[in-house]
Design a protein around this motif. Sequence first.
Motif, PDB file in Angstrom:
ATOM      1  N   ALA A   1       0.822  -1.213   0.000  1.00 20.35           N
ATOM      2  CA  ALA A   1       0.000   0.000   0.000  1.00 20.35           C
ATOM      3  C   ALA A   1       0.859   1.268   0.000  1.00 20.35           C
ATOM      4  N   ASN A   2       0.283   2.307  -0.598  1.00 17.56           N
ATOM      5  CA  ASN A   2       0.878   3.641  -0.583  1.00 17.56           C
ATOM      6  C   ASN A   2      -0.014   4.506   0.297  1.00 17.56           C
ATOM      7  N   VAL A   3       0.530   5.045   1.399  1.00 20.60           N
ATOM      8  CA  VAL A   3      -0.296   5.744   2.377  1.00 20.60           C
ATOM      9  C   VAL A   3       0.174   7.181   2.577  1.00 20.60           C
ATOM     10  N   LEU A   4      -0.767   8.011   3.017  1.00 21.72           N
ATOM     11  CA  LEU A   4      -0.509   9.422   3.284  1.00 21.72           C
ATOM     12  C   LEU A   4      -0.929   9.735   4.714  1.00 21.72           C
ATOM     13  N   ASP A   5      -0.052  10.440   5.452  1.00 22.45           N
ATOM     14  CA  ASP A   5      -0.401  10.915   6.787  1.00 22.45           C
ATOM     15  C   ASP A   5      -0.482  12.432   6.749  1.00 22.45           C
ATOM     16  N   LEU A   6      -1.698  12.957   6.872  1.00 23.87           N
ATOM     17  CA  LEU A   6      -1.923  14.409   6.877  1.00 23.87           C
ATOM     18  C   LEU A   6      -1.707  14.959   8.281  1.00 23.87           C
ATOM     19  N   GLY A   7      -0.914  16.022   8.392  1.00 29.93           N
ATOM     20  CA  GLY A   7      -0.588  16.552   9.707  1.00 29.93           C
ATOM     21  C   GLY A   7       0.311  15.577  10.442  1.00 29.93           C
ATOM     22  N   CYS A   8       1.361  15.123   9.739  1.00 36.53           N
ATOM     23  CA  CYS A   8       2.199  14.024  10.233  1.00 36.53           C
ATOM     24  C   CYS A   8       3.069  14.412  11.419  1.00 36.53           C
TER      25      CYS A   8
ATOM     26  N   PHE B   1       3.770  -2.680   8.882  1.00 38.16           N
ATOM     27  CA  PHE B   1       3.562  -3.124   7.494  1.00 38.16           C
ATOM     28  C   PHE B   1       4.866  -2.873   6.726  1.00 38.16           C
ATOM     29  N   PRO B   2       5.804  -3.833   6.749  1.00 31.29           N
ATOM     30  CA  PRO B   2       7.176  -3.574   6.299  1.00 31.29           C
ATOM     31  C   PRO B   2       7.375  -3.338   4.807  1.00 31.29           C
ATOM     32  N   GLU B   3       6.324  -3.448   3.998  1.00 27.02           N
ATOM     33  CA  GLU B   3       6.502  -3.203   2.562  1.00 27.02           C
ATOM     34  C   GLU B   3       5.738  -1.978   2.059  1.00 27.02           C
ATOM     35  N   ILE B   4       5.023  -1.293   2.938  1.00 26.52           N
ATOM     36  CA  ILE B   4       4.262  -0.130   2.484  1.00 26.52           C
ATOM     37  C   ILE B   4       5.194   1.051   2.171  1.00 26.52           C
ATOM     38  N   ARG B   5       4.678   1.970   1.368  1.00 28.59           N
ATOM     39  CA  ARG B   5       5.334   3.260   1.133  1.00 28.59           C
ATOM     40  C   ARG B   5       4.470   4.331   1.787  1.00 28.59           C
ATOM     41  N   GLY B   6       5.105   5.366   2.321  1.00 29.88           N
ATOM     42  CA  GLY B   6       4.339   6.380   3.019  1.00 29.88           C
ATOM     43  C   GLY B   6       4.863   7.785   2.775  1.00 29.88           C
TER      44      GLY B   6
ATOM     45  N   ARG C   1      13.995   6.367   9.734  1.00 34.08           N
ATOM     46  CA  ARG C   1      14.828   5.165   9.580  1.00 34.08           C
ATOM     47  C   ARG C   1      14.310   4.270   8.459  1.00 34.08           C
ATOM     48  N   HIS C   2      13.365   4.762   7.691  1.00 37.37           N
ATOM     49  CA  HIS C   2      12.730   3.929   6.663  1.00 37.37           C
ATOM     50  C   HIS C   2      12.866   4.532   5.263  1.00 37.37           C
ATOM     51  N   ARG C   3      13.948   5.282   5.022  1.00 31.81           N
ATOM     52  CA  ARG C   3      14.192   5.792   3.674  1.00 31.81           C
ATOM     53  C   ARG C   3      14.514   4.612   2.758  1.00 31.81           C
ATOM     54  N   PRO C   4      14.119   4.599   1.508  1.00 29.44           N
ATOM     55  CA  PRO C   4      13.314   5.639   0.846  1.00 29.44           C
ATOM     56  C   PRO C   4      11.801   5.371   0.909  1.00 29.44           C
ATOM     57  N   ARG C   5      11.392   4.404   1.746  1.00 30.45           N
ATOM     58  CA  ARG C   5       9.958   4.065   1.799  1.00 30.45           C
ATOM     59  C   ARG C   5       9.108   5.205   2.342  1.00 30.45           C
TER      60      ARG C   5
ATOM     61  N   ALA D   1      -4.548   4.595   1.319  1.00 29.34           N
ATOM     62  CA  ALA D   1      -5.088   4.973   2.630  1.00 29.34           C
ATOM     63  C   ALA D   1      -4.549   6.347   3.010  1.00 29.34           C
ATOM     64  N   VAL D   2      -5.396   7.115   3.697  1.00 28.55           N
ATOM     65  CA  VAL D   2      -4.996   8.421   4.223  1.00 28.55           C
ATOM     66  C   VAL D   2      -5.297   8.415   5.718  1.00 28.55           C
ATOM     67  N   PHE D   3      -4.346   8.943   6.503  1.00 29.78           N
ATOM     68  CA  PHE D   3      -4.492   9.029   7.953  1.00 29.78           C
ATOM     69  C   PHE D   3      -4.488  10.489   8.380  1.00 29.78           C
ATOM     70  N   ASN D   4      -5.256  10.785   9.416  1.00 27.17           N
ATOM     71  CA  ASN D   4      -5.307  12.143   9.949  1.00 27.17           C
ATOM     72  C   ASN D   4      -5.588  12.024  11.447  1.00 27.17           C
ATOM     73  N   THR D   5      -4.566  12.321  12.271  1.00 27.84           N
ATOM     74  CA  THR D   5      -4.668  12.082  13.699  1.00 27.84           C
ATOM     75  C   THR D   5      -4.539  13.382  14.491  1.00 27.84           C
TER      76      THR D   5
END
Length: 202
Positions: free
Chosen positions: A46-53, A66-71, A89-93, A113-117
Amino acid sequence: MISNFVSDKKELFDRWANSYDWAFPSFIYQAIHKRLLTKVELSPNANVLDLGCGTGRLLNRLAIEFPEIRGTGLDLSPQMLRIARQNNRHRPRLIYIEGNAENLPFAEGQFDAVFNTISFLHYPQPEQVLNEVARVLSLGGRFYLVDITFNNSSSCQITPHSPTGIRFYSPKQREEMGNKAGLTCLGHYHLLGFVLLTIFQK
């Protein structure tokens, strides 16, 4: 007026950045993130976005779980992003980008997926943020909205014209705003006290 409000918010979080991960709210966020992860479903690539990270704590947890996702992490504050990049510590993911949630610099359907916390309460134009989330989500993608809520039918505003101004929304209001943006509410889940997770799907 809106642009001044946004720049004031940016300055507020820039000032907070250096102490953010050691401040009391950070420990609450860590507990929230842990409970949020029990509700998250992601495909392996999965390719995920965290808004307001912020300083990147949630994306870091997701990358471990999820060790293979990109974010991608997006935040208004360059100082928050500086710390997120230092701790990455997860470049370039994982990558971190400065930007405004009301005008996302991403392509249509780019994220699964998009996250907003605990960020939605800061947005002066929440409907526009939801429209942007719907635009960048792939078909079937999910939006995980975590924020403080109240069960009354109207939104609750605190110092609305101040840089610390925030607004809380009821579960019903979340659903209605999401529906207008083309998102279907899959459910609400209490994570901690008044903190509610609402899961939407495109």
